[in-house]
Motif scaffolding. Structure first.
Motif, PDB file in Angstrom:
ATOM      1  N   GLN A 155       0.828  -1.205   0.000  1.00 55.01           N
ATOM      2  CA  GLN A 155       0.000   0.000   0.000  1.00 55.01           C
ATOM      3  C   GLN A 155       0.864   1.258   0.000  1.00 55.01           C
ATOM      4  O   GLN A 155       0.579   2.209  -0.726  1.00 55.01           O
ATOM      5  CB  GLN A 155      -0.930   0.007   1.213  1.00 55.01           C
ATOM      6  N   ALA A 213      -5.113   5.292   2.452  1.00 60.79           N
ATOM      7  CA  ALA A 213      -6.048   5.296   1.331  1.00 60.79           C
ATOM      8  C   ALA A 213      -7.368   4.738   1.820  1.00 60.79           C
ATOM      9  O   ALA A 213      -7.399   3.915   2.727  1.00 60.79           O
ATOM     10  CB  ALA A 213      -5.512   4.448   0.178  1.00 60.79           C
ATOM     11  N   TYR A 214      -8.440   5.225   1.258  1.00 53.00           N
ATOM     12  CA  TYR A 214      -9.751   4.675   1.580  1.00 53.00           C
ATOM     13  C   TYR A 214     -10.654   4.831   0.377  1.00 53.00           C
ATOM     14  O   TYR A 214     -10.398   5.633  -0.503  1.00 53.00           O
ATOM     15  CB  TYR A 214     -10.358   5.331   2.826  1.00 53.00           C
ATOM     16  N   ARG A 215     -11.701   4.024   0.338  1.00 60.82           N
ATOM     17  CA  ARG A 215     -12.690   4.113  -0.728  1.00 60.82           C
ATOM     18  C   ARG A 215     -14.023   4.427  -0.073  1.00 60.82           C
ATOM     19  O   ARG A 215     -14.472   3.711   0.815  1.00 60.82           O
ATOM     20  CB  ARG A 215     -12.760   2.808  -1.500  1.00 60.82           C
ATOM     21  N   GLY A 225     -17.710   4.709  -4.047  1.00 63.37           N
ATOM     22  CA  GLY A 225     -16.710   4.089  -4.917  1.00 63.37           C
ATOM     23  C   GLY A 225     -15.527   4.989  -5.210  1.00 63.37           C
ATOM     24  O   GLY A 225     -14.549   4.560  -5.810  1.00 63.37           O
ATOM     25  N   GLN A 226     -15.604   6.243  -4.788  1.00 62.96           N
ATOM     26  CA  GLN A 226     -14.497   7.165  -5.018  1.00 62.96           C
ATOM     27  C   GLN A 226     -13.329   6.776  -4.125  1.00 62.96           C
ATOM     28  O   GLN A 226     -13.484   6.535  -2.937  1.00 62.96           O
ATOM     29  CB  GLN A 226     -14.938   8.595  -4.715  1.00 62.96           C
ATOM     30  N   ARG A 227     -12.135   6.716  -4.693  1.00 65.17           N
ATOM     31  CA  ARG A 227     -10.926   6.334  -3.957  1.00 65.17           C
ATOM     32  C   ARG A 227     -10.128   7.586  -3.651  1.00 65.17           C
ATOM     33  O   ARG A 227     -10.010   8.477  -4.478  1.00 65.17           O
ATOM     34  CB  ARG A 227     -10.085   5.378  -4.794  1.00 65.17           C
ATOM     35  N   SER A 228      -9.566   7.613  -2.469  1.00 63.10           N
ATOM     36  CA  SER A 228      -8.754   8.743  -2.068  1.00 63.10           C
ATOM     37  C   SER A 228      -7.513   8.237  -1.358  1.00 63.10           C
ATOM     38  O   SER A 228      -7.601   7.316  -0.546  1.00 63.10           O
ATOM     39  CB  SER A 228      -9.569   9.653  -1.142  1.00 63.10           C
ATOM     40  N   SER A 229      -6.365   8.804  -1.666  1.00 63.22           N
ATOM     41  CA  SER A 229      -5.135   8.397  -0.984  1.00 63.22           C
ATOM     42  C   SER A 229      -4.266   9.614  -0.740  1.00 63.22           C
ATOM     43  O   SER A 229      -4.332  10.603  -1.471  1.00 63.22           O
ATOM     44  CB  SER A 229      -4.373   7.361  -1.807  1.00 63.22           C
TER      45      SER A 229
END
Length: 191
Positions: free
Chosen positions: A28, A69-71, A75-79
């Motif tokens: 990750q 990171a999280y979703r 469904g949007q992913r952010s890191s």
């Protein structure tokens, strides 16, 4: 004898699970680094390289980062990855005590904590946030106003509330700190 074999087997199973978790975390961090590589300056990239090689023999006494990171439910992913390597004095002086206390105060408000917990899943309406906190919409409007003024959330064009300025990452880091605080035996550091 059978109990000793069973206990050793349980220890081996737990060690294997921990090694998989460590490998997953390294993957990750590598993924975050790869995604951020284009925008990272060379100093930050060097810091990340040092972090990935822990334990290391750096002359500077601090290598510190937050990365995650999280979703969201949508469904949007952010890191994010923020890395610092510097001397203790330089590192600590970047965040004056007054600013640390100013930011931390928001995370001592139970309604703010409940709001940020909900926003991990994505944008929400004031009504949804109020319902999730068990308070009235007018009380939630006051909390939202507080968070807007603190630049931790914003209203979207469709009047939803969404996190701003890494507020969810700050919250998730606080959750991580509490997790370690509650279960320090599960986390080991190497000196």
């Amino acid at each position: 004898m059978a109990d000793e074999v069973r206990n050793q087997s349980e220890v081996d199973t737990k060690l294997e699970a921990m090694q998989r978790q460590i490998s997953d975390l390294q993957e990750q961090v590598n993924a975050i680094a790869s995604n951020a590589n284009a925008s990272n300056d060379l100093g930050k990239r060097d810091a990340l390289d040092a972090l990935l090689q822990l334990p290391h023999d750096a002359k500077d006494p601090i290598t510190w980062c937050y990365a995650g990171a999280y979703r969201a439910a949508s469904g949007q992913r952010s890191s994010r990855g923020s890395i610092w390597t510097t001397s203790t004095d330089k590192f600590l002086s970047r965040a004056p005590d007054a600013e640390i206390m100013n930011l931390a105060k928001y995370f001592t408000n139970p309604i703010v904590v409940a709001v940020l917990r909900q926003l991990v899943g994505g944008k929400k309406s004031v009504a949804d946030l109020a319902n999730g906190c068990g308070i009235s919409e007018s009380e939630m409007e006051e909390t939202v106003s507080l968070l807007v003024n603190a630049a931790l959330v914003k209203r979207t064009e469709d009047d939803l509330i969404e996190p701003k300025n890494d507020a969810v990452f700050y919250f998730l880091n606080f959750v991580g700190m509490v997790t370690v605080y509650l279960n320090p035996e599960d986390y080991h550091s190497q000196d």
